[in-house]
Design an enzyme around this catalytic site. Structure first.
Site, PDB file in Angstrom:
ATOM      1  N   ALA A  16       0.824  -1.208  -0.056  1.00 28.44           N
ATOM      2  CA  ALA A  16       0.093  -0.036  -0.084  1.00 28.44           C
ATOM      3  C   ALA A  16       0.886   1.163   0.029  1.00 28.44           C
ATOM      4  O   ALA A  16       0.577   2.168  -0.896  1.00 28.44           O
ATOM      5  CB  ALA A  16      -0.940   0.132   1.320  1.00 28.44           C
ATOM      6  N   HIS A 257      -8.367 -16.321  10.947  1.00 32.14           N
ATOM      7  CA  HIS A 257      -8.242 -17.214   9.777  1.00 32.14           C
ATOM      8  C   HIS A 257      -8.322 -18.835  10.085  1.00 32.14           C
ATOM      9  O   HIS A 257      -7.784 -19.165  11.177  1.00 32.14           O
ATOM     10  CB  HIS A 257      -6.819 -17.035   9.173  1.00 32.14           C
ATOM     11  CG  HIS A 257      -6.733 -17.311   7.633  1.00 32.14           C
ATOM     12  ND1 HIS A 257      -6.639 -18.875   7.274  1.00 32.14           N
ATOM     13  CD2 HIS A 257      -6.709 -16.654   6.622  1.00 32.14           C
ATOM     14  CE1 HIS A 257      -6.747 -19.028   6.062  1.00 32.14           C
ATOM     15  NE2 HIS A 257      -6.578 -17.689   5.767  1.00 32.14           N
ATOM     16  N   ARG A 273      -8.207 -24.283   0.349  1.00 34.31           N
ATOM     17  CA  ARG A 273      -9.501 -24.631   0.236  1.00 34.31           C
ATOM     18  C   ARG A 273     -10.227 -24.265  -1.144  1.00 34.31           C
ATOM     19  O   ARG A 273     -11.033 -24.943  -1.783  1.00 34.31           O
ATOM     20  CB  ARG A 273     -10.407 -24.037   1.345  1.00 34.31           C
ATOM     21  CG  ARG A 273     -10.056 -24.726   2.542  1.00 34.31           C
ATOM     22  CD  ARG A 273     -10.727 -24.135   3.996  1.00 34.31           C
ATOM     23  NE  ARG A 273      -9.836 -22.685   4.180  1.00 34.31           N
ATOM     24  CZ  ARG A 273     -10.370 -21.451   4.344  1.00 34.31           C
ATOM     25  NH1 ARG A 273     -11.591 -21.401   4.380  1.00 34.31           N
ATOM     26  NH2 ARG A 273      -9.512 -20.606   4.624  1.00 34.31           N
TER      27      ARG A 273
END
Lengths: 611, 245
Positions: A16, A257, A273
């Site tokens: 960022a 998480h 996943r």
């Protein structure tokens, strides 16, 4: 003391910060990023899975567009986000991904023809289109309607970080690494830069700037079990808390998480996943599809983490010397997939666990991962309370994530927000003139030197830095975790108030000379304990369940009373509690609050109208 | 009772005039699944809060924690104590400037390397935000990523005979970086331009072929293959130079 001047100063050199710095440098402004570590070691580089952008190149992403991405993001946030910001983000994400490709990111590309993929442990077939050959490919992630996550194997953050840092070198952005900002130079109206500590020599430096940005990532290290790097300790946030005028937004929104490995809490990507991995319990039985028939393992992270914890509470967890855990099974994906598209996962399992995920199960448990809360900004990235101060990325509460962030949306946010806010900063700098008040600079520096001297001489006491820190982490772990109750939070607030008092009496055991690491920890400790209180107190006051904030005693999402954002201030340095204020979650409703399509659906409705 | 580990750690704080370089011994009880990350943090929190060392991701991804572990450069975060004898010697990486104790300044070294190799895509093409992305073959992207996996831990440089002898040698990490751009179709630099950067003793001709760089690379990058690849490419370039001059 050395003084450095720059037009634009960024605290943090992750994605960022560097992305915003590139915009300012491109517009002709001098730009410096301060970083605790060399830029490429920033925690951005540890992001494995990918970046969401609705390119729609893969056959499984067909029909995707910014509207669908926007809707997924709003649902993911449990309607806690600023919809104007989520819209800005969804619209700009595809352009930013293409720009990154232009700058050098080796995105995985579409390979036409037949290939297999897995979902819920079962095998399926797909055929990628010939006319999309060589365009940016995407994979599946939780909470999304389409395959939308652009990736470079499972080293996306690392690859994008390398490219971004290259770009910085090319356009002349300076990175001052091994430098830690410890206080903002500000007069409660305007920010003029920071006082920083050189982590090569221990000297204090003054950095003066017209615009200053906090882009220092999350603060997961205030929890004892976290996937975050050790530098994600909220040090930069504490500078903002210390001003008394800059609020932290939604601090109670903490994401856990589902797949931190046991015992070290290192993350294995959601891509496991997404690519078809399943969660198993002590009997090696799949369970997520029973709780969430539709999305199963691919519901949003708050939902999966909660069901995992619930399932362990029901007695289905695997017992171990590190407490209970569950299993992640990726064996059926096969050796080629695991050592290719999930190579980092393979390396983490073999290096840190001694587990071979091609043949063995991976022990996992939900662990602290992401801070949706942070320095509250408006949609231009300007921090509330101080002119010339901005924030972006995980450090900020911009707020496109609301109460739960979707996987792949944070890494995308870093570059998308960095780009949007960087351009706003370049506009701000255009024609901006500043006068630096020498008295203010001198006083701020003297105040920081006095803090250091007091810590070294134990002028305020000799509380042990690391013990106080552990007490803070322990209180949060016990009281402000995945499931929250009034009793637990009240106890947590009470113990954290004691911890804040102890943090004020810390003194060093070592001599504090040079790059003393004990001093670095001590300088941010009081601020960290204040942030911990903002989390616990905000969570205690919020009598509803929304996204990652889950109250067992208030199970409904209460849009009637709580469709808002918490703003937490520490108004006076000697206060013992934060001051909470609230603002509307969003001023614009493109999508009025409704059912997410996963998780529970108990909702107390509000009367809102679509714009 | 688990093992008692004896860690001999290099100590020196250049910012403290009282400090002299020496080895200091710490004794620590080994616990289950202990890594050097856990061990060093415990020593700092329980025994000597001034001990300097670097960790960041503690997951083998960022490269912060390179150090010499029982004589061999490696990442401390993924070194398990159970794979080491009870006597463990830790030294800072050589070649890089010492910050203090086990902490060295890899940042400055690598930043200088980016500048020398001009580590970015050289292209005259401008980005068009309204256009589709340029297409790329997936295998080509995978090949580039393979070389971009370097985490700049500095282990290859610290293990390199040439780098220890001469400060201006670019080392395996830099040559790997050049190879990354050389195979990238988006980079317009000619082989001749690359030759100017690495066709000398600081670059491809400085390597003595001791192979330690590849031996110690924690990401298992094919560093020697890259050197061979560059030497072949550059060999042809230098021949062409002979005949065209």
């Amino acid at each position: 003391m050395q003084t450095v001047y720059t037009d634009f100063l960024v605290v943090g050199a992750g994605l960022a910060g560097e992305r915003a710095a590139v915009e300012a440098a491109d517009a002709g402004f001098s730009t410096i990023c301060l970083s605790l570590v060399p830029a490429r070691r920033s925690h951005s580089s540890a992001a494995q899975g990918g970046m969401q952008a609705s390119l729609g190149n893969s056959v499984m992403g067909e029909g995707d567009n910014p509207d669908v991405h926007f809707a997924d993001t709003v649902k993911g946030s449990d309607w806690g986000c600023d919809q104007e910001v989520a819209r800005l983000f969804a619209d700009a994400a595809p352009i930013e991904m293409r720009r990154l490709a232009h700058w050098g990111v080796p995105w995985n590309r579409v390979v036409p023809g037949k290939s297999i993929y897995y979902k819920g442990g079962k095998q399926f077939e797909k055929i990628e289109a010939e006319d999309k050959e060589g365009l940016i490919m995407a994979r599946s992630f939780g909470g999304t309607a389409k395959w939308r996550t652009c990736y470079t194997s499972d080293g996306t953050g690392h690859a994008v970080m390398c490219t971004m840092d290259n770009r910085c070198a090319q356009v002349g952005v300076e990175v001052h690494d091994k430098t830690e900002a410890i206080a903002l130079i500000q007069d409660e109206e305007t920010c003029y830069g920071v006082i920083a500590r050189c982590l090569r020599t221990g000297e204090l430096w003054t950095y003066l700037s017209k615009a200053t940005m906090i882009a220092a990532g999350g603060f997961g290290r205030i929890y004892p079990n976290t996937t975050n790097a050790v530098i994600c300790d909220g040090g930069a946030h504490t500078m903002c808390v210390d001003t008394g005028v800059v609020p932290m937004g939604n601090m109670e929104a903490v994401q856990f998480h589902p797949t931190g490995i046991v015992p070290t809490d290192i993350l294995v990507t959601e891509g496991c996943r997404g690519d078809g991995g399943t969660l198993l319990d002590a009997n090696e039985k799949r369970f997520m599809h029973e709780y969430e028939p539709e999305k199963a393992e691919l519901a949003s992270r708050d939902v999966v983490s909660r069901w995992m914890t619930h399932h362990m509470r029901e007695g289905h967890g695997v017992k171990s010397s590190y407490g209970e855990h569950l299993w992640l099974d990726i064996r059926h994906l096969g050796a080629e997939h695991i050592t290719g598209k999930l190579r980092e996962v393979y390396e983490i399992c073999t290096s840190f666990l001694g587990v071979d995920p091609i043949h063995q199960l991976i022990p996992v448990r939900p662990t602290q991962h992401y801070s949706m809360g942070g320095v509250r900004t408006n949609k231009d990235g300007a921090a509330y309370g101080l002119k010339g101060l901005f924030a972006a990325g995980e450090a900020a509460c911009w707020d496109m994530h609301g109460f739960n962030r979707l996987g792949g949306n944070s890494l995308a946010e870093t570059v998308v927000a960095g780009g949007i806010i960087g351009r706003k900063i370049a506009e701000y700098l255009q024609g901006c003139e500043t006068e630096f008040k020498t008295g203010l600079i001198r006083d701020t520096a003297a105040c920081q030197q006095a803090r250091i001297d007091d810590l070294i001489t134990c002028a305020n006491g000799s509380e042990n830095v690391y013990r106080v820190r552990a007490a803070m982490q322990d209180a949060l772990h016990k009281g402000a975790n995945i499931f929250r109750t009034q009793d637990g939070l009240e106890t947590c607030v009470a113990s954290l108030q004691e911890v804040v008092a102890r943090a004020r009496n810390v003194g060093l055991r070592s001599n504090g000379r040079g790059v003393n690491p004990e001093l670095a920890a001590a300088l941010k400790l009081e601020g960290q304990t204040k942030m911990a209180l903002m989390i616990a107190y905000g969570a205690l006051m919020r009598t509803e369940s929304r996204g990652s904030h889950n109250r067992e005693d208030f199970t409904a999402r209460n849009d009637r009373d709580w469709l808002n954002r918490t703003l937490a201030y520490w108004k006076h340095p000697d206060d013992t509690m934060p001051t909470l204020e609230y603002e509307a979650a969003t001023s614009v409703f493109e999508i009025p609050p409704g059912d997410r399509g996963y998780g529970k659906s108990e909702i107390i409705s509000a009367d809102v109208t679509k714009e | 009772m688990s093992r008692l580990l004896k860690l001999s750690i290099f100590r020196y704080n250049p910012e403290d005039e009282q400090s002299e370089p020496h080895m200091q011994e710490f004794v620590l009880e080994e616990t289950d699944s202990m890594t050097l990350f856990i061990a060093l943090n415990r020593i700092r929190e329980e025994q000597d809060p001034s001990l300097q060392f670097d960790f960041c991701c503690r997951a083998g991804i960022c490269g912060s924690c390179g150090m010499v572990i029982n004589g061999r450069p490696g990442l401390a975060c993924h070194t398990k104590t159970r794979d080491l004898p009870g006597d463990i010697t830790l030294l800072p990486l050589p070649v890089f400037k010492l910050v203090g104790d086990l902490s060295v300044d890899t940042g400055s070294w690598f930043r200088e390397m980016y500048t020398k190799t001009e580590s970015w895509i050289h292209t005259k093409k401008r980005f068009d935000p309204t256009a589709l992305e340029d297409r790329m073959d997936n295998q080509q992207a995978v090949d580039i990523y393979e070389l971009e996996r370097c985490i700049e831990c500095g282990c290859c440089i610290a293990a390199c005979g040439t780098a220890r002898l001469r400060a201006d040698f670019m080392g395996a990490a830099a040559l790997n970086r050049v190879a990354r751009f050389l195979i990238d179709p988006r980079d317009d630099r000619t082989e001749d331009e690359y030759y100017t950067i690495i066709g000398n003793d600081m670059g491809i001709f400085g390597c003595m072929g001791l192979l330690a760089c590849e031996d110690v690379c924690p990401k298992h990058l094919p560093l020697q293959n890259q050197l061979g690849f560059l030497r072949r490419k550059m060999g042809i370039t230098s021949l062409k130079r002979l005949f065209t001059s």
